[in-house]
Enzyme design. Structure first.
Site, PDB file in Angstrom:
ATOM      1  N   ASP A 202      83.375 137.463   5.690  1.00 55.47           N
ATOM      2  CA  ASP A 202      84.496 137.423   4.753  1.00 55.47           C
ATOM      3  C   ASP A 202      84.086 136.856   3.400  1.00 55.47           C
ATOM      4  OD1 ASP A 202      87.223 138.028   4.299  1.00 55.47           O
ATOM      5  OD2 ASP A 202      87.782 135.930   4.524  1.00 55.47           O
ATOM      6  N   SER A 226      92.596 138.784   1.944  1.00 53.19           N
ATOM      7  CA  SER A 226      92.257 139.790   2.952  1.00 53.19           C
ATOM      8  C   SER A 226      93.525 140.296   3.632  1.00 53.19           C
ATOM      9  CB  SER A 226      91.324 139.194   4.007  1.00 53.19           C
ATOM     10  OG  SER A 226      90.134 138.715   3.422  1.00 53.19           O
ATOM     11  N   GLN A 276      86.811 146.392   5.051  1.00 51.08           N
ATOM     12  CA  GLN A 276      87.861 145.436   4.726  1.00 51.08           C
ATOM     13  C   GLN A 276      88.710 145.983   3.587  1.00 51.08           C
ATOM     14  OE1 GLN A 276      86.680 141.611   2.991  1.00 51.08           O
ATOM     15  NE2 GLN A 276      88.217 140.586   4.223  1.00 51.08           N
TER      16      GLN A 276
END
Length: 287
Positions: A202, A226, A276
């Site tokens: 991440d 996110s 993502q």
């Protein structure tokens, strides 16, 4: 020798190890990452660790997750694992992360019994030797203080294979490449390496979507978060050996950015792939 104050590797490893509080129920702590919100990679890593504990004989090959609410780093996070199915070769787990009774994150993960099979991969891109690239963590610490993005120790070193610092990225480009490796030797615990990968995945992936627009992380107009996160694990790897994160952003629209990543070891083997989508919203500072 690198400055040990740059890294918090052991702290993160301790965070990933959860306390069991019931049947398939676990509790994890959080740490401050410069924001009152819990770092998304922490929840990914802890959820994977919780699921993996219930499937010790199989390896994770994919996880698919959605961020529902921002977590509070001052509060513990409870993880409830549902054993959806155990088949002849595959096991499926669903993890729900909650704080004070509110669901903040959900993840589905699939685990497979190890086996041989057909093998091919996307070739690794050309890249510089990570040992010849300066540490971006050292460079980050030397930058003037930024209250929007203060320096925080990281569990791994980052070395960007492009001109510019890790926060501004490869300005104007839709791709970026970053080498990463834990600065110390890690235990031979494959689930821990996989969970740490989830944590690290991440870092910076969504930032790639800012590059074509010349937007820097920490820009006071920027709201970034996110929304969903997927990882496919292809081959065994170690987080204390160099891994190349080759990332790209094919699209940004509607206040969202989409990013993909392919991760290679130093020998050029593709060990994982990622996708993502996240919120990348620019706000008028006056509003």
């Amino acid at each position: 020798m690198q400055d040990p104050s740059l890294f918090n590797t052991q702290e993160v490893l301790d965070l990933l190890k959860l306390e069991q509080i019931g049947a398939d129920c676990y509790r994890g702590q959080s740490h401050f990452m410069g924001s009152p919100n819990v770092f998304g990679g922490q929840v990914v890593g802890q959820s994977l660790y919780a699921a993996g504990i219930t499937v010790p004989e199989r390896r994770v090959h994919s996880l698919h997750s959605m961020f529902l609410l921002a977590g509070n780093f001052r509060l513990p996070i409870d993880y409830e694992v549902e054993r959806v199915r155990d088949g002849g070769s595959f096991s499926t787990r669903r993890v729900v992360a909650s704080q004070e009774g509110r669901r903040i994150f959900v993840m589905s993960a699939s685990f497979q019994q190890e086996e041989e099979g057909l093998s091919h991969q996307k070739a690794a891109p050309a890249s510089s030797d990570p040992e010849t690239i300066a540490s971006n963590i050292e460079e980050w610490k030397r930058l003037p203080p930024n209250p929007k993005r203060p320096f925080m120790p990281t569990p791994v070193d980052f070395r960007a294979d492009f001109q510019g610092d890790i926060l501004s990225g490869n300005d104007g480009k839709t791709t970026r490449q970053i080498w990463t490796r834990a600065p110390v030797a890690l235990p031979d615990d494959r689930l821990m390496h996989e969970s740490l990968f989830g944590y690290v995945s991440d870092y910076g992936l969504l930032w790639t979507a800012l590059q074509p627009h010349g937007i820097r992380v920490g820009d006071p107009r920027l709201q970034i978060a996110s929304l969903d996160h997927t990882i496919w694990f292809h081959r065994a790897f170690r987080m204390d050996e160099w891994l190349l994160f080759a990332m790209e952003t094919p699209n940004a629209s509607g206040g969202r950015g989409l990013c993909f990543g392919h991760v290679y070891n130093r020998q050029g083997a593709l060990v994982a792939s990622m996708a993502q989508e996240g919120l990348i919203r620019l706000r008028d500072k006056k509003s």
